[in-house]
Design a protein around this motif. Structure first.
Motif, PDB file in Angstrom:
ATOM      1  N   SER A  43      -6.172  -1.165   4.906  1.00  0.00           N
ATOM      2  CA  SER A  43      -5.205  -0.272   4.268  1.00  0.00           C
ATOM      3  C   SER A  43      -5.807   0.730   3.286  1.00  0.00           C
ATOM      4  CB  SER A  43      -4.146  -1.111   3.513  1.00  0.00           C
ATOM      5  OG  SER A  43      -3.487  -1.993   4.388  1.00  0.00           O
TER       6      SER A  43
ATOM      7  N   LYS B  49       1.936  13.882   0.662  1.00  0.00           N
ATOM      8  CA  LYS B  49       1.082  14.840   1.335  1.00  0.00           C
ATOM      9  C   LYS B  49       1.417  16.262   0.921  1.00  0.00           C
ATOM     10  CE  LYS B  49      -1.259  11.915   3.779  1.00  0.00           C
ATOM     11  NZ  LYS B  49      -2.693  11.742   3.536  1.00  0.00           N
TER      12      LYS B  49
ATOM     13  N   TYR C  68     -16.583   3.189   2.591  1.00  0.00           N
ATOM     14  CA  TYR C  68     -15.701   4.015   1.755  1.00  0.00           C
ATOM     15  C   TYR C  68     -16.536   4.717   0.680  1.00  0.00           C
ATOM     16  CZ  TYR C  68     -12.358   0.911   3.992  1.00  0.00           C
ATOM     17  OH  TYR C  68     -11.638   0.194   4.924  1.00  0.00           O
TER      18      TYR C  68
ATOM     19  N   THR D  83      -7.926   3.188   3.488  1.00  0.00           N
ATOM     20  CA  THR D  83      -7.933   4.590   3.909  1.00  0.00           C
ATOM     21  C   THR D  83      -6.539   5.184   3.811  1.00  0.00           C
ATOM     22  OG1 THR D  83      -9.797   4.222   5.402  1.00  0.00           O
ATOM     23  CG2 THR D  83      -8.443   6.168   5.809  1.00  0.00           C
ATOM     24  N   ARG D  84      -5.547   4.445   4.252  1.00  0.00           N
ATOM     25  CA  ARG D  84      -4.178   4.945   4.207  1.00  0.00           C
ATOM     26  C   ARG D  84      -3.694   5.108   2.772  1.00  0.00           C
ATOM     27  NH1 ARG D  84       0.372   1.648   4.721  1.00  0.00           N
ATOM     28  NH2 ARG D  84      -0.993   0.017   5.530  1.00  0.00           N
ATOM     29  N   CYS D  85      -4.115   4.226   1.890  1.00  0.00           N
ATOM     30  CA  CYS D  85      -3.706   4.322   0.476  1.00  0.00           C
ATOM     31  C   CYS D  85      -4.344   5.523  -0.221  1.00  0.00           C
ATOM     32  CB  CYS D  85      -4.107   3.062  -0.277  1.00  0.00           C
ATOM     33  SG  CYS D  85      -3.167   1.600   0.133  1.00  0.00           S
ATOM     34  N   GLU D  86      -5.509   5.943   0.248  1.00  0.00           N
ATOM     35  CA  GLU D  86      -6.267   7.018  -0.390  1.00  0.00           C
ATOM     36  C   GLU D  86      -6.483   6.739  -1.877  1.00  0.00           C
ATOM     37  OE1 GLU D  86      -5.016  10.976   0.496  1.00  0.00           O
ATOM     38  OE2 GLU D  86      -4.830  10.585   2.643  1.00  0.00           O
TER      39      GLU D  86
ATOM     40  N   PRO E 227       1.087   5.075   0.363  1.00  0.00           N
ATOM     41  CA  PRO E 227       0.363   6.296   0.715  1.00  0.00           C
ATOM     42  C   PRO E 227       0.750   7.427  -0.202  1.00  0.00           C
ATOM     43  CG  PRO E 227       2.142   5.907   2.267  1.00  0.00           C
ATOM     44  CD  PRO E 227       2.086   4.703   1.370  1.00  0.00           C
TER      45      PRO E 227
ATOM     46  N   THR F 182     -11.406  16.035   1.233  1.00  0.00           N
ATOM     47  CA  THR F 182     -11.663  14.655   0.865  1.00  0.00           C
ATOM     48  C   THR F 182     -12.380  14.620  -0.466  1.00  0.00           C
ATOM     49  OG1 THR F 182     -11.858  14.035   3.180  1.00  0.00           O
ATOM     50  CG2 THR F 182     -12.820  12.524   1.548  1.00  0.00           C
TER      51      THR F 182
ATOM     52  N   CYS G 168       0.863  -1.168   0.000  1.00  0.00           N
ATOM     53  CA  CYS G 168       0.000   0.000   0.000  1.00  0.00           C
ATOM     54  C   CYS G 168       0.896   1.213   0.000  1.00  0.00           C
ATOM     55  CB  CYS G 168      -0.910   0.021   1.223  1.00  0.00           C
ATOM     56  SG  CYS G 168      -1.942   1.497   1.300  1.00  0.00           S
TER      57      CYS G 168
END
Length: 243
Positions: free
Chosen positions: A75, A13, A106, A77-80, A10, A20, A8
């Protein structure tokens, strides 16, 4: 034998917090960067092969590779990810329950089914899947499906459309002709616009959009937006939606 690790990646940032993404925002977001794709299939060779093929394409980046449902759910959410390409058979008899769970947990994730099981095409769309492609699809069709799903459209393998139309016709309800306004709204839905965006584009209230959509659902004998788009495409009402 080399052990394959679940991956995964991320996102990078930004210096300022980003909102979102919602389905209506993803088209604009994609212009600022590639569509972020996660893959979930019970067969590692399928996941790794598709990941390798997609990684060589422009417009997408693979941020997650999963072979078990629990790993993916832990995972995503963390992967977006913007789009999850999944064969629901990874969940065994709970395939449709998995799609409902993904839609509930999701809501900003587009779920594109990639499966060779045609027994639950309608059920998958009703459960919240944004599209359904067969595993026999060529890479170009899969890539196009991912981009369309990210834009809020409903990609469906052409060979499945007659079956979907037949199932709707078998529902026992007489299909009525859609009005020009209803067709306008359905075209807006097919391009991924939300009710609020449709209202702004057509200079009508959001309540009016909802009323027209309920009429469309009744006339096409379908339960939701995805099914309405898929049915309209199969009937030739939205001829450009699959191009």
């Amino acid at each position: 034998m080399r052990q394959i690790q679940t991956v995964c990646r991320p996102p990078h940032k930004p210096t300022t917090p980003a909102a979102t993404p919602t389905p209506g925002m993803l088209a604009a977001e994609r212009r600022r960067g590639p569509v972020r794709v996660a893959l979930l299939d019970r067969h590692p060779v399928t996941v790794e092969g598709l990941a390798q093929l997609l990684s060589a394409q422009q417009g997408v980046t693979v941020v997650g590779r999963f072979y078990r449902v629990n790993d993916a759910l832990a995972s995503l959410t963390r992967c977006e990810a913007h789009v999850l390409v999944v064969d629901p058979q990874v969940a065994g008899p709970d395939a449709i329950a998995l799609l409902r769970l993904l839609q509930r947990e999701y809501p900003n994730l587009a779920v594109l089914v990639l499966s060779d099981n045609t027994d639950y095409v309608s059920a998958a769309l009703d459960a919240g899947a944004n599209g359904f492609l067969l595993k026999t699809a060529v890479l170009g069709e899969i890539l196009s499906g991912i981009l369309k799903a990210a834009d809020g459209q409903t990609p469906v393998s052409r060979s499945l459309l007659p079956m979907l139309a037949s199932e709707v016709r078998g529902g026992g309800r007489t299909r009525q002709r859609l009005s020009s306004r209803e067709l306008q709204i359905l075209e807006q839905v097919a391009t991924g616009n939300t009710n609020a965006e449709i209202a702004r584009n057509l200079f009508i209230s959001e309540a009016t959009v909802k009323t027209h959509l309920h009429r469309v659902f009744n006339k096409l004998s379908v339960p939701d937006r995805a099914s309405a788009v898929a049915t309209a495409i199969s009937l030739g009402l939205l001829r450009g939606a699959l191009r």
